[in-house]
Write a protein that holds these residues in place. Structure first.
Motif, PDB file in Angstrom:
ATOM      1  N   UNK A 199      58.876  81.866  77.227  1.00 27.84           N
ATOM      2  CA  UNK A 199      58.474  80.492  76.949  1.00 27.84           C
ATOM      3  C   UNK A 199      59.737  79.676  76.717  1.00 27.84           C
ATOM      4  N   UNK A 200      59.925  78.609  77.493  1.00 25.96           N
ATOM      5  CA  UNK A 200      61.148  77.821  77.370  1.00 25.96           C
ATOM      6  C   UNK A 200      60.886  76.392  77.849  1.00 25.96           C
ATOM      7  N   UNK A 201      61.407  75.371  77.134  1.00 26.83           N
ATOM      8  CA  UNK A 201      61.227  73.986  77.571  1.00 26.83           C
ATOM      9  C   UNK A 201      62.205  73.557  78.664  1.00 26.83           C
ATOM     10  N   UNK A 202      63.202  74.380  78.964  1.00 24.13           N
ATOM     11  CA  UNK A 202      64.268  74.021  79.900  1.00 24.13           C
ATOM     12  C   UNK A 202      64.030  74.684  81.256  1.00 24.13           C
ATOM     13  N   UNK A 203      63.611  73.902  82.247  1.00 23.79           N
ATOM     14  CA  UNK A 203      63.284  74.470  83.561  1.00 23.79           C
ATOM     15  C   UNK A 203      64.522  75.057  84.246  1.00 23.79           C
ATOM     16  N   UNK A 204      65.682  74.450  84.036  1.00 21.23           N
ATOM     17  CA  UNK A 204      66.902  74.971  84.640  1.00 21.23           C
ATOM     18  C   UNK A 204      67.267  76.335  84.055  1.00 21.23           C
ATOM     19  N   UNK A 205      67.040  76.500  82.760  1.00 23.24           N
ATOM     20  CA  UNK A 205      67.312  77.809  82.151  1.00 23.24           C
ATOM     21  C   UNK A 205      66.358  78.862  82.712  1.00 23.24           C
ATOM     22  N   UNK A 206      65.098  78.495  82.915  1.00 22.92           N
ATOM     23  CA  UNK A 206      64.147  79.437  83.518  1.00 22.92           C
ATOM     24  C   UNK A 206      64.626  79.850  84.904  1.00 22.92           C
ATOM     25  N   UNK A 207      65.160  78.888  85.674  1.00 23.61           N
ATOM     26  CA  UNK A 207      65.730  79.205  86.988  1.00 23.61           C
ATOM     27  C   UNK A 207      66.868  80.216  86.837  1.00 23.61           C
ATOM     28  N   UNK A 208      67.692  80.032  85.817  1.00 18.19           N
ATOM     29  CA  UNK A 208      68.823  80.929  85.593  1.00 18.19           C
ATOM     30  C   UNK A 208      68.343  82.339  85.243  1.00 18.19           C
ATOM     31  N   UNK A 209      67.272  82.434  84.453  1.00 20.77           N
ATOM     32  CA  UNK A 209      66.720  83.743  84.100  1.00 20.77           C
ATOM     33  C   UNK A 209      66.183  84.437  85.346  1.00 20.77           C
ATOM     34  N   UNK A 210      65.486  83.690  86.211  1.00 18.88           N
ATOM     35  CA  UNK A 210      64.987  84.286  87.456  1.00 18.88           C
ATOM     36  C   UNK A 210      66.155  84.779  88.316  1.00 18.88           C
TER      37      UNK A 210
END
Length: 437
Positions: free
Chosen positions: A278-289
Motif C-alpha cells: 500500500x503506497x500513495x506514491x505511484x512512481x515508487x510503486x513503479x520502482x518496486x515493480x
C-alpha cells in the motif's frame, strides 16, 4: 517477469475487488476432511499400530515399533553439538531472545495468580496454572523449520508446562540436525518422528507409546489443519493457520529493493502466500515493480515466488497514508510492515495485525527468526480477533472464591432473589440455608 496486479483505491468497486483478492479459492476440503476422519479414527481405535502403518505409508519409514520413532534427549544434544559454530551461535542467540521476550510477556500479560480481600473477609481471585502436557507440530519434508520449534516450545516452557512433546515428519528417515538442535535448546522433552493427521491424532487421543496432550500447537499442511480442527474440544489448539501473508505500508521513502525483497520473503513460502503493498506514491510503486523484475531471476525459489506474486500479490496506490492504515485494518494481515519516516505515527492507527514491524530497518524476516516476539501469528483476517502465540496460550485460569460468614449474609440475599427469578429453587435454598435466622 512477474507482473503484479495493480489497484487504485479510488477506482470504482475497489473494496469488492480487494476482498475477493484476499479470499482463497476453495480447495478440495471435503476430500481432505474425509481422509483425515479415517486417519483419526484408525489412530483412536488402533493406537500404535495405526501410527506405525501410516508412517510407513506416507513417510516411508520402516520401524518395528513406535518406540523406534522416538528421538532421545541424548540424540538431540548430539545434533546440537554437531552444528557448525555459526549455526549453533545463531540458534543460541535466537533462543535467548525468544525466551527473554516471553519471560517479559509472562510478567506483563496477566499470567500470574492474584487475589484480593473485601471488607467482610471474603477473598476473591484467580489461580493461574500451566497446562500439564503440550504437543507441538513441526513441519518436515519439503522444508525444515527450527525457528518453529523455538517459537512453539519456548513460550510453553516459560509458562511452566512440565512436558512438551514434539512430532516432526522425517520422510525417508531424513532428520534435520537444526530442527533437533532447536528442540534441545528449547527444552523439548520427547520427540517422535511422525507427521500428518496421524501425528495430530496420536497427540490428541494418545497411544500405547505416545502420550495424549492437553493442547496442540504449530503449523502444518492442509491435512494437519483439518485434523487439528477435528480434534478441537478433545484438546485445545492454537489456531487454524492459512497461507502466509505480508502487507507493506510505504510512504515512498524506502529503498524499493528492500520492499521488493520483503514481498519475496512471504511469497517464497508457497504459491498461495500473499504479498501486498500500500503506497500513495505511484512512481515508487513503479520502482518496486522494477525491483521485482530485476531481483526475481536471482532467487533460488524464483518459480514459487513468481507464482505467488502473479496470482495473489497486489500493488495498491492509495490516496494517502491515513487511507493506507484504514485499508490495512480491513485486511488484518499476519505481518504488517510500516516502511515510513515516522512509523510509530502510523502504527497508532493500526488496530488489526498479527505483528507490526516499524521502520525501514525492521524486516519481517527478523521477526521470523530472532527479534524475540512469536512468529506464530493469525492469518486470513483472523487478526481481527486473534493474537500471536504466547505464554498465555499455555496457561489456564481458575476463579478463586472464599466467602466469609458475613459476606454470605449479603450475597445470599442477592443470590436467593436472582435464583427464584430464574425458577431455580435449589440454588436459592443453598444460599438461604447459610443465612443467619
Amino acid at each position: 517477469m512477474a507482473k503484479v496486479k495493480r489497484l487504485n483505491s479510488q477506482d470504482a468497486g475497489f473494496k469488492e475487488i480487494l476482498l475477493s483478492s484476499l479470499s482463497l479459492p476453495m480447495a478440495d476440503d471435503q476430500a481432505i476432511d474425509a481422509a483425515v476422519v479415517k486417519i483419526l479414527s484408525a489412530v483412536k481405535d488402533q493406537g500404535d499400530s495405526a501410527v506405525l502403518e501410516l508412517t510407513q505409508k506416507f513417510d516411508r519409514l520402516n520401524a518395528s515399533s513406535v518406540a523406534d520413532l522416538e528421538i532421545s534427549r541424548h540424540d538431540l544434544e548430539r545434533a546440537y553439538l554437531s552444528l557448525a559454530p555459526e549455526q549453533k551461535n545463531a540458534l543460541d542467540i535466537a533462543a535467548k531472545r525468544v525466551r527473554a521476550y516471553h519471560e517479559k510477556q509472562k510478567i506483563e500479560a496477566g499470567c500470574h495468580s492474584w487475589e484480593y480481600e473485601e471488607a467482610d473477609g471474603t477473598r476473591l481471585g484467580q489461580k493461574v496454572t500451566p497446562l500439564d502436557r503440550v504437543g507441538i507440530y513441526v513441519p518436515g519434508g519439503k522444508a525444515a523449520y527450527p525457528s518453529s520449534v523455538l517459537m512453539n516450545a519456548i513460550p510453553a516452557k516459560v509458562a511452566g508446562v512440565p512436558e512438551v512433546v514434539m512430532v516432526v515428519p522425517t520422510p525417508d528417515g531424513a532428520r534435520n540436525p537444526l530442527v533437533l538442535a532447536a528442540a534441545f535448546i528449547a527444552g523439548v522433552d520427547r520427540v517422535f518422528t511422525i507427521g500428518g493427521a496421524q501425528a495430530v491424532g496420536a497427540l490428541a487421543y494418545g497411544t500405547q507409546t505416545i502420550p495424549s496432550v492437553d493442547k496442540i500447537v504449530g503449523p502444518g499442511n492442509a491435512y494437519v489443519a483439518a485434523a487439528k480442527r477435528r480434534v478441537f474440544g478433545i484438546v485445545g489448539i492454537d489456531m487454524i493457520a492459512g497461507p502466509s501473508e505480508i502487507l507493506v505500508i510505504c510512504d515512498g521513502s524506502s529503498n524499493p529493493d528492500w520492499v521488493a525483497m520483503d514481498l519475496f520473503s512471504q511469497a517464497e513460502h508457497d504459491e498461495q502466500a500473499q504479498s501486498i503493498l500500500l503506497c500513495p506514491d505511484s512512481k515508487f510503486i513503479d520502482q518496486v515493480q522494477a525491483s521485482i523484475n530485476r531481483l526475481l531471476p536471482e532467487m533460488p525459489r524464483a518459480k514459487v515466488i513468481e507464482a505467488s506474486l502473479v496470482n495473489r500479490a497486489l500493488l495498491i496506490q492509495v490516496r494517502d497514508m491515513n487511507e493506507a492504515c484504514e485499508i490495512a485494518n480491513a485486511i488484518a494481515a499476519e505481518h504488517l510492515e510500516i516502511c515510513a519516516l515516522e512509523p510509530r505515527q502510523w502504527a497508532e492507527k493500526i488496530r488489526h495485525a498479527g505483528a507490526i514491524f516499524m521502520g525501514n530497518y525492521t524486516s519481517e524476516s527478523l521477526g521470523d527468526y530472532c527479534a524475540g516476539p512469536n512468529h506464530v501469528l493469525p492469518t486470513a483476517r483472523t487478526a481481527r480477533f486473534s493474537s500471536p502465540l504466547g505464554v498465555y496460550d499455555f496457561i489456564k485460569r481458575s476463579s478463586m472464591i472464599e466467602v466469609s460468614e458475613g459476606g454470605a449474609q449479603a450475597l445470599g440475599l442477592v443470590a436467593s432473589t436472582l435464583a427464584h427469578g430464574e425458577g431455580l429453587q435449589a440454588h436459592a435454598r443453598a444460599a438461604e440455608m447459610r443465612l443467619k435466622k
